[in-house]
Structures are given as C-alpha cells and as structure tokens.
Design a protein around this motif. Sequence first.
Motif, PDB file in Angstrom:
ATOM      1  N   LEU A 127      72.122  30.929  50.311  1.00 16.51           N
ATOM      2  CA  LEU A 127      72.479  31.513  51.665  1.00 16.51           C
ATOM      3  C   LEU A 127      71.109  31.231  52.550  1.00 16.51           C
ATOM      4  O   LEU A 127      70.230  31.414  52.081  1.00 16.51           O
ATOM      5  CB  LEU A 127      72.601  32.943  51.063  1.00 16.51           C
ATOM      6  N   GLU A 128      71.679  31.428  53.715  1.00 18.24           N
ATOM      7  CA  GLU A 128      70.553  31.362  54.691  1.00 18.24           C
ATOM      8  C   GLU A 128      70.697  32.302  55.971  1.00 18.24           C
ATOM      9  O   GLU A 128      71.998  32.436  56.352  1.00 18.24           O
ATOM     10  CB  GLU A 128      70.637  29.836  55.477  1.00 18.24           C
ATOM     11  N   GLU A 129      69.553  32.808  56.438  1.00 15.61           N
ATOM     12  CA  GLU A 129      69.514  33.847  57.321  1.00 15.61           C
ATOM     13  C   GLU A 129      70.348  33.269  58.835  1.00 15.61           C
ATOM     14  O   GLU A 129      70.140  31.895  59.023  1.00 15.61           O
ATOM     15  CB  GLU A 129      68.126  34.044  57.657  1.00 15.61           C
ATOM     16  N   GLY A 130      71.297  34.124  59.154  1.00 13.82           N
ATOM     17  CA  GLY A 130      71.779  33.986  60.369  1.00 13.82           C
ATOM     18  C   GLY A 130      73.060  33.155  60.287  1.00 13.82           C
ATOM     19  O   GLY A 130      73.805  33.173  61.339  1.00 13.82           O
ATOM     20  N   LYS A 131      73.397  32.735  59.041  1.00 11.25           N
ATOM     21  CA  LYS A 131      74.710  32.099  58.673  1.00 11.25           C
ATOM     22  C   LYS A 131      75.663  33.021  58.414  1.00 11.25           C
ATOM     23  O   LYS A 131      75.373  34.228  58.216  1.00 11.25           O
ATOM     24  CB  LYS A 131      74.407  30.991  57.460  1.00 11.25           C
ATOM     25  N   SER A 132      77.011  32.572  57.946  1.00 10.49           N
ATOM     26  CA  SER A 132      77.921  33.598  57.638  1.00 10.49           C
ATOM     27  C   SER A 132      78.538  33.093  56.327  1.00 10.49           C
ATOM     28  O   SER A 132      78.577  31.704  56.044  1.00 10.49           O
ATOM     29  CB  SER A 132      78.923  33.468  58.897  1.00 10.49           C
ATOM     30  N   VAL A 133      79.168  33.787  55.621  1.00  7.16           N
ATOM     31  CA  VAL A 133      80.133  33.545  54.495  1.00  7.16           C
ATOM     32  C   VAL A 133      81.588  33.946  54.905  1.00  7.16           C
ATOM     33  O   VAL A 133      81.667  35.127  55.395  1.00  7.16           O
ATOM     34  CB  VAL A 133      79.587  34.404  53.466  1.00  7.16           C
ATOM     35  N   GLU A 134      82.521  33.018  54.607  1.00  7.34           N
ATOM     36  CA  GLU A 134      83.728  33.288  54.903  1.00  7.34           C
ATOM     37  C   GLU A 134      84.701  33.342  54.099  1.00  7.34           C
ATOM     38  O   GLU A 134      84.541  32.509  53.115  1.00  7.34           O
ATOM     39  CB  GLU A 134      84.183  32.484  56.248  1.00  7.34           C
ATOM     40  N   PHE A 135      85.918  34.052  54.042  1.00  6.68           N
ATOM     41  CA  PHE A 135      86.832  34.202  52.896  1.00  6.68           C
ATOM     42  C   PHE A 135      88.056  34.654  53.449  1.00  6.68           C
ATOM     43  O   PHE A 135      87.743  35.910  54.480  1.00  6.68           O
ATOM     44  CB  PHE A 135      86.355  34.927  51.799  1.00  6.68           C
ATOM     45  N   GLY A 136      89.293  34.317  53.367  1.00  4.21           N
ATOM     46  CA  GLY A 136      90.307  34.704  53.952  1.00  4.21           C
ATOM     47  C   GLY A 136      90.310  34.852  55.459  1.00  4.21           C
ATOM     48  O   GLY A 136      89.905  33.956  55.958  1.00  4.21           O
ATOM     49  N   HIS A 137      90.247  36.012  56.050  1.00  3.49           N
ATOM     50  CA  HIS A 137      90.311  36.384  57.496  1.00  3.49           C
ATOM     51  C   HIS A 137      88.897  37.077  57.753  1.00  3.49           C
ATOM     52  O   HIS A 137      88.701  37.516  58.746  1.00  3.49           O
ATOM     53  CB  HIS A 137      91.599  37.257  57.796  1.00  3.49           C
ATOM     54  N   THR A 138      88.167  37.080  56.652  1.00  6.09           N
ATOM     55  CA  THR A 138      86.873  37.780  56.844  1.00  6.09           C
ATOM     56  C   THR A 138      85.589  37.235  56.938  1.00  6.09           C
ATOM     57  O   THR A 138      85.218  35.886  56.378  1.00  6.09           O
ATOM     58  CB  THR A 138      86.557  38.854  55.474  1.00  6.09           C
ATOM     59  N   VAL A 139      84.630  37.449  57.582  1.00  2.42           N
ATOM     60  CA  VAL A 139      83.323  36.884  58.004  1.00  2.42           C
ATOM     61  C   VAL A 139      82.316  37.748  57.550  1.00  2.42           C
ATOM     62  O   VAL A 139      82.210  39.126  58.236  1.00  2.42           O
ATOM     63  CB  VAL A 139      83.505  36.415  59.577  1.00  2.42           C
ATOM     64  N   LEU A 140      81.377  37.458  56.897  1.00  6.14           N
ATOM     65  CA  LEU A 140      80.031  38.197  56.550  1.00  6.14           C
ATOM     66  C   LEU A 140      78.932  37.516  57.115  1.00  6.14           C
ATOM     67  O   LEU A 140      78.608  36.567  56.810  1.00  6.14           O
ATOM     68  CB  LEU A 140      79.819  38.220  55.092  1.00  6.14           C
ATOM     69  N   GLU A 141      78.053  38.396  57.980  1.00  6.88           N
ATOM     70  CA  GLU A 141      77.022  37.895  58.368  1.00  6.88           C
ATOM     71  C   GLU A 141      75.853  38.058  57.334  1.00  6.88           C
ATOM     72  O   GLU A 141      75.873  38.778  56.786  1.00  6.88           O
ATOM     73  CB  GLU A 141      76.530  38.563  59.484  1.00  6.88           C
ATOM     74  N   VAL A 142      75.014  36.962  56.997  1.00  5.93           N
ATOM     75  CA  VAL A 142      73.721  36.877  56.332  1.00  5.93           C
ATOM     76  C   VAL A 142      72.632  37.354  56.717  1.00  5.93           C
ATOM     77  O   VAL A 142      72.027  36.623  57.889  1.00  5.93           O
ATOM     78  CB  VAL A 142      73.649  35.527  55.453  1.00  5.93           C
ATOM     79  N   ARG A 143      71.974  38.539  56.480  1.00  7.73           N
ATOM     80  CA  ARG A 143      70.708  38.903  57.113  1.00  7.73           C
ATOM     81  C   ARG A 143      69.734  38.880  55.676  1.00  7.73           C
ATOM     82  O   ARG A 143      69.897  39.218  54.765  1.00  7.73           O
ATOM     83  CB  ARG A 143      70.888  40.285  57.609  1.00  7.73           C
ATOM     84  N   PHE A 144      68.601  38.475  56.228  1.00  3.32           N
ATOM     85  CA  PHE A 144      67.653  38.005  55.346  1.00  3.32           C
ATOM     86  C   PHE A 144      66.524  39.471  55.272  1.00  3.32           C
ATOM     87  O   PHE A 144      66.107  39.674  56.455  1.00  3.32           O
ATOM     88  CB  PHE A 144      66.464  36.896  55.688  1.00  3.32           C
ATOM     89  N   VAL A 145      66.379  40.074  54.127  1.00  2.00           N
ATOM     90  CA  VAL A 145      65.913  41.401  54.222  1.00  2.00           C
ATOM     91  C   VAL A 145      64.701  41.389  53.077  1.00  2.00           C
ATOM     92  O   VAL A 145      64.884  42.198  52.004  1.00  2.00           O
ATOM     93  CB  VAL A 145      67.088  42.611  54.044  1.00  2.00           C
TER      94      VAL A 145
END
Length: 213
Positions: free
Chosen positions: A114-132
């Motif tokens: 997983l990379e900061e600023g990238k996204s994970v997608e599935f179906g119709h959904t997008v999840l933004e990846v935040r590095f914390v």
Amino acid sequence: MIRIHSFTFSPFQENTYVLYDDSREAVIIDPGCYTRAEQDELTRFVEQNGLKPVKLLNTHAHIDHVLGNAFVKRKYGIELYLHEKDVPILKAAKVMAPNYGFAQYEEADVDHFLEEGKSVEFGHTVLEVRFVPGHAPGHVAFVNHEARFVIGGDVLFRGSIGRTDFPFSDFDTLAHSIRTQFYTLPDDYTVYPGHMDPTTIGREKLSNPFVKA
C-alpha cells in the motif's frame, strides 16, 4: 452504496471489517479471526450476503490484526495488501504469536504494498490510503469520501489513541499523524477503529484527551 460490517474477534477484542457495495464485491480488513468459530462467523456472513471478497487489507501488522490473514487468503484466493514499512512487524508476528496463546498462528505473505496517496478500489468503491505511522511504522488508514468514513486501525479511538509503548511506536509521530491525516477531515466523518466503538472526527477534535486539534 457502501456497507460496513464489523466483527469483534479474539481476546484482544479486535475489530475486523467487511466492506461491500451493490456490486457484491468486498474487501476484508484486519481479519482477527483465529478460532474455527470466529472463522465460521466471518464466512457465514460472506455467504449469507452473497459477497465476493476480492482483496485483503491490513491497516498494520500487529498480531491481533493479522491472526486471520492466512485463513482469508486461502479461503477466498485473494491477495494481501500492507504498507512496506510494516513487513518487519508482520514477520515478527510469527515469533510473538505463541507468547499470546496463538500457537497455531499461520504466517501469510504480502502480495502488494500500500502506498500513501494511492487508492484501493473494489466494485464501485474507492478507498484513499493515508499513511499514519506512530502506533506502527507502516500504519495506514482507509478513507471513503463518498460515505464519509475512515477505517482507522489503531490510530484514533473514542477518547483515546493507539498505544505507543511498543517497539517502533512513537507518541509524537502518532500525534502528528492524527493532526495532519485525521483532524484535517470534516467533523462528520465516522472513524471505525481497530478496537472499541466508532467515533467521529469532530468528537475527537473537541474532547480527545491525548491529541488536541
């Protein structure tokens, strides 16, 4: 429309999440299922709702969040996503597991980073990846702006924060992550944490005793 279902597994009372939408595709986040009964509870939910798990996501790799990784990968033939900086934590889980009573823990390999600023997608959904980072060196959170929520792992809790007395944990780093990556979100965003009940960004900005806005 995205839906969120949570399970509470293991003596650690860890929250495992299944996210899915109208496509019936799903992602499983931080599977803490270790016993056969816990595994059955997860698979029964997936089957009863006609879901197709397509990705396995870890917010971080502490033992309570990865107990079910191998089972989920094998059961659904899906791949594991983790931040590269948490790979040493994942490797250490195999050594630590017997000390916590998980003698049958199975290690699972990471397939994608997983990379900061990238996204994970599935179906119709997008999840933004935040590095914390702070609780763990490679900790990430998953933000969905459409439904206004964060799958936060062990970063921010209702009235509390993730522990920073573990190896590679650091309070100042965690506080910075919360202020810059969580408290910059709108107040009405719901935070679904790795333990305990959900909270909101606004509630924690106003009253969290550990990290002030």
